[in-house]
Scaffold this active site. Sequence first.
Site, PDB file in Angstrom:
ATOM      1  N   ASP A 130      -5.209  -9.281  -2.115  1.00  0.00           N
ATOM      2  CA  ASP A 130      -6.495  -9.276  -2.896  1.00  0.00           C
ATOM      3  C   ASP A 130      -6.029  -9.156  -4.635  1.00  0.00           C
ATOM      4  O   ASP A 130      -5.646  -8.258  -4.778  1.00  0.00           O
ATOM      5  CB  ASP A 130      -7.562  -8.265  -2.722  1.00  0.00           C
ATOM      6  CG  ASP A 130      -8.889  -8.491  -3.135  1.00  0.00           C
ATOM      7  OD1 ASP A 130      -9.709  -8.621  -2.315  1.00  0.00           O
ATOM      8  OD2 ASP A 130      -8.987  -8.795  -4.201  1.00  0.00           O
ATOM      9  N   ASP A 180      -9.036 -15.685  -4.441  1.00  0.00           N
ATOM     10  CA  ASP A 180      -8.508 -14.477  -4.833  1.00  0.00           C
ATOM     11  C   ASP A 180      -8.001 -13.777  -3.623  1.00  0.00           C
ATOM     12  O   ASP A 180      -7.754 -12.488  -3.722  1.00  0.00           O
ATOM     13  CB  ASP A 180      -9.274 -13.643  -5.767  1.00  0.00           C
ATOM     14  CG  ASP A 180     -10.240 -12.971  -5.299  1.00  0.00           C
ATOM     15  OD1 ASP A 180     -10.942 -13.402  -4.190  1.00  0.00           O
ATOM     16  OD2 ASP A 180     -10.752 -11.977  -5.578  1.00  0.00           O
ATOM     17  N   GLU A 181      -8.168 -14.263  -2.489  1.00  0.00           N
ATOM     18  CA  GLU A 181      -7.981 -13.252  -1.106  1.00  0.00           C
ATOM     19  C   GLU A 181      -7.487 -14.276  -0.144  1.00  0.00           C
ATOM     20  O   GLU A 181      -7.646 -15.285   0.241  1.00  0.00           O
ATOM     21  CB  GLU A 181      -9.375 -12.871  -0.775  1.00  0.00           C
ATOM     22  CG  GLU A 181      -9.156 -11.661  -0.039  1.00  0.00           C
ATOM     23  CD  GLU A 181     -10.862 -11.249   0.522  1.00  0.00           C
ATOM     24  OE1 GLU A 181     -11.502 -11.272  -0.470  1.00  0.00           O
ATOM     25  OE2 GLU A 181     -10.834 -10.761   1.736  1.00  0.00           O
TER      26      GLU A 181
END
Length: 644
Positions: A124, A215-216
């Site tokens: 993350d 973002d992950e």
Amino acid sequence: MAAERDSDVRAPQAVSSDGAVYETATGRAEAHYYHFSHDKAGMGSVDKAKVAAVVHSMSEGSSFYRNEERRDARIQQQIEGMRRRWQALREGGLELEGAAATARRERAAMETRRRLDRVWVVVDMDMFFAAVEMRDKPELRDQPMAVGGTGMLSTANYAARKFGVRSAMPGFIALKLCPSLVIVRPNYDKYKAAAKLAKQVFRRFDPQCVALSLDEAYLDVTDAVSRKLGGLPAAEMAAFHEAVWDVVAAIRRDVSVATGGLTCSAGAAPNAMLAKIASDMNKPDGQCLVPFDAGSILGFVGALPLRKLPGIGRVSETQLGGLGLRVVADVRDEAARLHCVLSPRMATWLHRVSLGIAESGRSGSEAGAQYRRKSISLERTFRDEGSLAALQATVAKLASKLSLQMQGSKAAAEAGSSGADGRQAEAGRAGSEAGAAEDDGVQAARPPRGHVPGFFGMADSDSDSDDAGRPKVRPAMRGRTVTVKLKLASFKVLQRSATLAEPTNSAEVISAACKRLVAQESERFKAAHGGRPLVLRLLGVKMHGLVFDDDVDEEERAAAGHMCKLDDGSDEDDGADGGSPERADSAVVGQGRRPVLRAVLDERLRQMRRHSQQSQQQHPAKRARRQPGGSSGQRSLSGFVSIS
DNA sequence: GGACGAAGGACCC
DNA sequence: CTCCAGGGTCCTTCGCCC
């Protein structure tokens, strides 16, 4: 920065099996309207009471606030019902007896399915959008700043978080909390570029890694770990854990190098759900490893506040809290009673998750199956609007843009180069009338690479070209069911849908159908409110029941051979993992047929298990009946908790 | 008892 | 000056139609 990371990379301290390490701030946020997610990283020093007061004073009396109050009242009422039933179960015996037997069997079956042989990592990026902006504009470094608009922020840096500013907070409130806050408009192209760099790193550790958002990402690094171990089975746990730890550290280091200094946090565990939870434990720029043995896992999840479980949000937390449940272990202890009070799925899911068991299998053989979206939609918020003509104009504009997207990359490319075809010209005019035109002209004219990633969009289209650099083709699609979403000035949301005879992606057809639905609702509203016009603050258009043009080919192939069917309601989900623990032998489940993405997301995205209070109160008898009775045996609840 | 459509929600990022 | 997003997924309930 490197030094910091080094130090925490160096300490493969796994979690102690009693879970004490994780007994984090159980600081019960007084369950109310505006705790935008409590103990986020970087918020340690925030004066929560003060923040709450400011937020409250900003919202009080607004339509938004009143809507929240209504919603909260409804939830509280549900909880009352649950509570009564919960208490009744405490005294009365019979039903609970049956449920306890069920729960015990359930647990045994679930335990059977626990897997410890894969290594999952969830990565993350730390405050991603803000981090990118800070990387590119050093002057923002030490300033409180956030990315978003006055309407809504999507992320804030740590300097801003000290003031209580956080993601999903409206910008105008954030400014009140922190007058010096710099709000930067999002620049998605930059974020996508950074995400792409990160993903190249991920692919080295897991060629099939899946990105859930910019973002992950989820990685199965089992192979990387075993390479690290020299292909030998780990002789002992410590060596194995150390190898896992090092791989995760390497991923984070490489990401930072590749992206010019962006940091990320990561979690490693035997399944994706645990890895996800772990990724949040040492934020920012840290990592956490959940040990690969059942005892440690039970300790780890057991100590977590329920809200940490992906799938438990504000409402579920409040509901369970109303029953006196705070931590995951509480759920485990009360599995039987929960089976009597919650919907069967919710109860089963909770039970399983409380054991730290999740299915995040990825079937390697299924590489061919692409992910298929289930729906596509567009919605826009604007200033309160009561003129039907203006609303219909907005509908037309949304419909034509949606149509364009549904026609795939070819249509989008044409529209992009020509600037504006007839439909868009029309849409543009309409939009300005409705007062919702701000950025629209720009967006409509954007080339195919432009359009919004969406939650899943990134799964296989994080870039616009494949690995060989060929441009990626977005397949055209058609939808059979059209839905309009209406948000009233009061914030109440309505949806109206209609299913067409034929799937379509024609702007005209979609637009006409939507207009009809809006007109109907407008009439209905007037009739019910003495002629008052329907005043909206948002309109949305959605299509589902999608068929993809390039699936036609696939069906042909299917006729010749294997290939599972992916779309249409036939949902390959057969009873849903959690659904039937009885068929514990269903090792077959998750073995073949699911598309890669689905398999991974399975756990985290299917869990909006909520249950409806009403029905449970209406049909207690029915519910009781469905609990297979039988069995007796004295079983103290404590017997449940023991690990065998 | 399903399958299907419609409506409403919870949740995630 | 500005006053709580937008794009998705899945679950549950209900009614209708086999």
